[in-house]
Scaffold this active site. Structure first.
Site, PDB file in Angstrom:
ATOM      1  N   LEU A   1       0.787  -1.207  -0.081  1.00 58.19           N
ATOM      2  CA  LEU A   1      -0.001  -0.047  -0.058  1.00 58.19           C
ATOM      3  C   LEU A   1       0.579   1.353  -0.180  1.00 58.19           C
ATOM      4  CD1 LEU A   1      -3.036  -0.836   2.439  1.00 58.19           C
ATOM      5  CD2 LEU A   1      -2.828  -1.070  -0.048  1.00 58.19           C
TER       6      LEU A   1
ATOM      7  N   ASP B   1       4.983  -6.625   2.143  1.00 56.28           N
ATOM      8  CA  ASP B   1       6.130  -6.212   0.662  1.00 56.28           C
ATOM      9  C   ASP B   1       6.550  -7.395   0.464  1.00 56.28           C
ATOM     10  OD1 ASP B   1       9.062  -5.378   0.047  1.00 56.28           O
ATOM     11  OD2 ASP B   1       7.905  -3.387   0.769  1.00 56.28           O
ATOM     12  N   ILE B   2       6.757  -7.243  -1.003  1.00 55.22           N
ATOM     13  CA  ILE B   2       7.409  -8.472  -1.647  1.00 55.22           C
ATOM     14  C   ILE B   2       8.844  -8.895  -0.968  1.00 55.22           C
ATOM     15  CG2 ILE B   2       6.058  -8.256  -3.743  1.00 55.22           C
ATOM     16  CD1 ILE B   2       8.523  -6.805  -5.017  1.00 55.22           C
TER      17      ILE B   2
ATOM     18  N   TYR C   1      15.003   2.088 -14.648  1.00 55.41           N
ATOM     19  CA  TYR C   1      13.765   1.482 -14.586  1.00 55.41           C
ATOM     20  C   TYR C   1      13.799   0.220 -15.508  1.00 55.41           C
ATOM     21  CZ  TYR C   1       8.933   0.278 -15.487  1.00 55.41           C
ATOM     22  OH  TYR C   1       7.896  -0.213 -16.010  1.00 55.41           O
TER      23      TYR C   1
END
Length: 328
Positions: free
Chosen positions: A33, A50-51, A140
């Site tokens: 979130l 969290d991953i 990225y």
């Protein structure tokens, strides 16, 4: 099918979650979130985590009895990746490694990865197919390409069926205006233009008009989230423990920055203030999909090929929710 959706409270992840549930699949959203919104998940189950937390991921996968994972969780801001590559490399690459190890521990052997057309970088081709050379232009994009290779390597070594979806610019909102795009900060063109139309911004900035395109501004392929969701469903349903596949998701139609602003003006019915400024770092001049493979192999067809129709759904959302999910 039981599917864990990382980043399931985000813009695209939640659109896919709602679509998958509507098509009869069982879904759980997993999201920290930071950028996502619990309201976007609605009545569906949300696990806040969290991953990077491999143990929580593993337990969530086991408790749910997941058959597959749809992986959306990532840092996605190109400009931020140029200024702070450490965060993007840590979040996107290390986070995905954590997820892959959780899947191994929970015996989940099917994965769909949300990749990006930005891995193609600069090209002279008018459209990009899955065989276009990948020469990413920003940190990225380089993290996304690194994750693609990591998934391939884990699949080869440990047994994993995967599909990589390289999609172009997500746009639009759910019909009816209940769900849409809400990023803080916002850096996507269509919501920025519409926020300007609502008076929430003084003007829309045009980053450069000296690109090698017909009007000098960058060209992108805008794909409605409903069409993205349909493609994700078709792809995950076709993914088996032996699958190693990649598809582009885009309309095959490109619009320039100036064309998008003009289309937004037609939808809202009045002029929108704009100002030209310098180029933004990391922006390729043109990113347009060749979606032939997705259409022929999975039978996908986009419902939204008229950019004004896509923008109209976004305008409906922004008018109903001028503060995004803060209005929900």
């Amino acid at each position: 099918m039981k599917i864990l959706i990382t980043g399931g409270a985000g813009y695209v992840g939640s659109a896919c979650l709602r679509h998958m549930a509507a098509q009869g699949h069982e879904v759980v959203a997993y999201d920290n979130l930071t950028m996502g919104h619990a309201a976007a998940v609605g009545s569906h189950k949300l696990v806040q985590g969290d991953i990077a937390d491999t143990d929580t991921l593993t337990q969530t996968l086991k408790d749910f009895g997941a058959d597959a994972v749809m992986h959306f969780a990532a840092a996605t801001y190109v400009g931020e990746s140029v200024e702070n590559p450490d965060f993007h490399y840590g979040n996107n690459i290390a986070g995905t490694r954590s997820l892959l190890n959780a899947m191994r521990a929970a015996d989940v052997d099917r994965m769909l990865f949300s990749s990006t057309c930005a891995t193609y970088g600069m090209t002279d081709s008018p459209t990009m197919s899955e065989t276009t050379p990948q020469e990413p232009f920003s940190p990225y994009a380089r993290t996304k390409l690194a994750v693609e290779w990591m998934i391939r390597d884990f699949a080869h070594a440990y047994g994993l069926g995967f599909t990589l979806l390289r999609y172009f610019n997500a746009a639009g909102a759910d019909e009816g205006g209940a769900h849409g795009e809400d990023h803080k900060p916002e850096n996507h063109l269509i919501p920025l233009v519409l926020q300007t139309a609502l008076g929430q911004r003084d003007k829309i900035m045009v980053f450069g008009e000296d690109y090698p395109t017909p009007d000098g501004t960058c060209i992108r392929d805008y794909i409605h989230t409903a069409d993205l969701a349909q493609a994700h469903r078709l792809a995950i349903e076709a993914t088996t423990p032996d699958t190693a596949e990649v598809f582009n998701i885009g309309t095959g139609i490109g619009q320039s920055v100036k064309e998008i602003i003009s289309a937004c003006e037609k939808v809202v019915g009045y002029a929108i203030p704009q100002e030209l400024t310098e180029r933004r770092p990391g922006d390729p001049p043109r990113l347009v999909a060749d979606p032939t493979k997705l259409k022929t192999q999975l039978g996908w067809e986009p419902a939204y090929t008229d950019i004004e129709k896509t923008i109209a759904t976004a305008w409906d959302w922004h008018q109903r929710h001028p503060q995004g999910y803060g209005d929900a």
